[in-house]
Write a protein that holds these residues in place. Structure first.
Motif, short mmCIF file in Angstrom:
data_model
loop_
_atom_site.label_atom_id
_atom_site.label_comp_id
_atom_site.label_asym_id
_atom_site.label_seq_id
_atom_site.Cartn_x
_atom_site.Cartn_y
_atom_site.Cartn_z
N HIS A 48 0.85 -1.18 0.00
CA HIS A 48 0.00 0.00 0.00
C HIS A 48 0.89 1.24 0.00
O HIS A 48 1.88 1.32 0.74
CB HIS A 48 -0.91 0.01 1.23
CG HIS A 48 -1.94 -1.08 1.22
ND1 HIS A 48 -2.98 -1.11 0.33
CD2 HIS A 48 -2.09 -2.18 2.01
CE1 HIS A 48 -3.73 -2.18 0.55
NE2 HIS A 48 -3.21 -2.85 1.57
N THR A 49 0.55 2.21 -0.82
CA THR A 49 1.36 3.41 -0.96
C THR A 49 1.59 4.10 0.38
O THR A 49 2.67 4.67 0.63
CB THR A 49 0.69 4.38 -1.95
OG1 THR A 49 0.54 3.71 -3.22
CG2 THR A 49 1.52 5.64 -2.14
N THR A 69 3.88 4.28 -8.55
CA THR A 69 2.61 4.16 -7.86
C THR A 69 1.47 4.06 -8.86
O THR A 69 1.48 4.76 -9.88
CB THR A 69 2.39 5.39 -6.94
OG1 THR A 69 3.43 5.42 -5.95
CG2 THR A 69 1.04 5.32 -6.23
N PHE A 70 0.52 3.19 -8.59
CA PHE A 70 -0.62 3.03 -9.49
C PHE A 70 -1.84 2.55 -8.71
O PHE A 70 -1.71 2.04 -7.58
CB PHE A 70 -0.29 2.04 -10.62
CG PHE A 70 0.16 0.69 -10.14
CD1 PHE A 70 -0.75 -0.36 -9.97
CD2 PHE A 70 1.49 0.44 -9.85
CE1 PHE A 70 -0.34 -1.60 -9.53
CE2 PHE A 70 1.92 -0.81 -9.40
CZ PHE A 70 1.00 -1.82 -9.25
N ASP A 71 -3.00 2.73 -9.28
CA ASP A 71 -4.25 2.27 -8.67
C ASP A 71 -4.61 0.89 -9.21
O ASP A 71 -4.51 0.63 -10.42
CB ASP A 71 -5.40 3.24 -8.96
CG ASP A 71 -5.23 4.57 -8.24
OD1 ASP A 71 -4.55 4.58 -7.20
OD2 ASP A 71 -5.77 5.59 -8.72
N GLU A 76 -7.39 0.64 -5.04
CA GLU A 76 -6.36 0.84 -4.03
C GLU A 76 -5.10 1.43 -4.66
O GLU A 76 -4.74 1.07 -5.78
CB GLU A 76 -5.99 -0.49 -3.36
CG GLU A 76 -7.07 -1.11 -2.51
CD GLU A 76 -6.60 -2.42 -1.90
OE1 GLU A 76 -6.53 -2.52 -0.66
OE2 GLU A 76 -6.27 -3.35 -2.68
N SER A 77 -4.44 2.31 -3.92
CA SER A 77 -3.17 2.86 -4.39
C SER A 77 -2.05 1.98 -3.87
O SER A 77 -1.88 1.81 -2.65
CB SER A 77 -2.98 4.30 -3.89
OG SER A 77 -1.72 4.80 -4.30
N THR A 79 2.23 0.66 -4.48
CA THR A 79 3.53 1.15 -4.95
C THR A 79 4.53 0.00 -5.00
O THR A 79 4.60 -0.81 -4.06
CB THR A 79 4.06 2.25 -4.02
OG1 THR A 79 3.18 3.38 -4.08
CG2 THR A 79 5.46 2.70 -4.43
#
Length: 431
Positions: A48-49, A69-71, A76-77, A79
């Protein structure tokens, strides 16, 4: 038709001809870390970011500029990990390892991802080996961790590394230091880059780590953290040095070291070389007593280091350190015909079960091509199997180096007899 795609910029392939170099270095790391009581931990490549934003620090270059970082499809974000400590700390906390006997000693090998300009010693995908120690505030642990890194470098034969150490204090004494930095850098706001101006109020120590030539020059005249340490931090740092002296580890106190991640407290250190250009830090680490607390756990003083494997291999190349070549094929069985191929398959399985390396033809080459292949892969011994050898129940094994030939019976004890032949340091061995 051309290749569909090529490797992404900032990444590298490790080919079969080179992988032994990585395996050698990793094996040394595993053995030395085990000698110090560390056991391996493996964590996911993405988290999780929030873990990195809180653990690594919002004001660091890593979080502000470099993270992938991406969804997810679920919103959810997440990384790709930019470093190994935050994930290891999350695992220690999530699985309740803090309730085990302390300290918790963990080692890891991880791939890390940072979006930055690729150059020698700096990739977008890179690999690290690290040690983490949770649950001790003793300066002995700091010195032991540094000694573990030094032991690895010694085992690898690396020379001319400088160990530079510093203390960046605790939150109490750092508050006074931050005031001094704000006063100093506040008079240079017009000269600082935009990023450093944003750091001035939030975390002025990050300005000391800026790569901008202008900011670096200004930072050269900034107050030193060692002048602001509280009595406890001074005593801790003095004790670390005392234990390093006792271990015979040479070091230099460098008050400009702050490390690039916000979780560090008290002791920080780097092993630096001049052999690989600007990216000369091959190992860095220190203490992060507040990290577990920052991630939602109870206060648990901790420390660790990470060393870049690519940079380490680059340094070994620059210093001309030879890495032992891997074991080559002990026996190559060349075949003529299907019956020989079946018998060869039986033979090499038995030889392999004895811990030796054995190969046979899996391509369908002619006999001459098979022997060329055996020579190319560095086979120590070769044997030709055909209908005559199978009918007679014996074949001739050739020492590829000396040319000596030995007749051997093709029975159930073949593998054991070959082991004797392979180990025998004589010109001729009759079986």
């Amino acid at each position: 038709m051309g290749v569909i795609t090529k490797k992404i910029k900032g990444t590298e392939d490790v080919l079969p001809k080179d992988s032994y170099r990585w395996q050698f270095v990793e094996d040394v790391m595993r053995k030395e870390s085990a000698a110090y009581g560390f056991k391996e931990i493996r964590t996911p490549v993405f988290e999780h970011t929030e873990l990195f934003a809180r653990g690594v620090g919002q004001t660091t270059d890593v979080v502000q500029k470099e993270m992938y970082t991406f969804d997810t499809k679920g919103g959810e974000s997440v990384t790709l990990r930019p470093e190994g400590t935050a994930g290891a700390a999350r695992a220690v906390l999530e699985h309740g390892l803090v309730n085990d006997s302390l300290p918790i000693k963990a080692s890891y090998f991880v791939s890390c991802y940072r979006y930055e300009k690729p150059q020698a010693g700096r990739l977008r995908e890179f690999h690290q080996f690290g040690l983490e120690c949770y649950g001790t505030q003793s300066p002995v642990a700091d010195a032991e961790l540094i000694c573990a890194a030094q032991s690895i470098f010694d085992r690898l034969g690396i020379k001319q590394l400088r160990l530079e150490i510093n203390s960046i204090g605790c939150p109490t004494c750092r508050a006074e230091y931050h005031k001094a930095l704000k006063g100093y850098f506040g008079g240079c706001k017009d000269e600082l880059c935009d990023t450093c101006n944003s750091r001035l109020e939030k975390n002025p120590m990050r300005i000391l780590d800026c790569k901008s030539p202008v900011c670096s020059k200004i930072a050269g005249g900034a107050p030193k953290i060692t002048d602001y340490l509280c009595d406890e931090c001074k005593e801790h740092f003095a004790s670390v040095q005392k234990y390093l002296d006792a271990a015979g580890v040479e070091y230099t106190v460098n008050p400009t070291i702050v490390r690039g991640l916000d979780y560090y407290t008290k002791t920080v250190f780097e092993f630096v070389t001049d052999f690989i250009g600007a990216q000369g830090t091959v190992c860095g680490g220190g203490r992060y007593d507040g990290l577990i607390e920052e991630l939602g756990g109870k206060h648990l003083p901790s420390l660790g280091f990470a060393m870049g494997i690519e940079r380490l291999l680059m340094l070994m190349d620059k210093q001309g350190i030879e890495i032992p070549k891997p074991s080559t094929c002990d026996l190559y069985v060349a075949v003529m015909g299907e019956s020989a191929s079946l018998k060869s398959f039986e033979i090499i399985k038995a030889v392999r079960s004895c811990g030796l390396i054995a190969e046979t033809d899996v391509v369908g080459r002619g006999l001459r091509a098979q022997m060329k292949y055996a020579d190319k892969i560095g086979a120590k011994f070769s044997m030709v199997l055909g209908d005559n050898e199978i009918e007679q129940g014996k074949a001739v094994i050739k020492n590829m180096s000396s040319g000596e030939q030995t007749e051997i019976v093709l029975d159930d004890t073949f593998a054991e007899k070959f082991m004797v032949l392979q180990l025998a340091d004589v010109d001729s061995f009759k079986l």
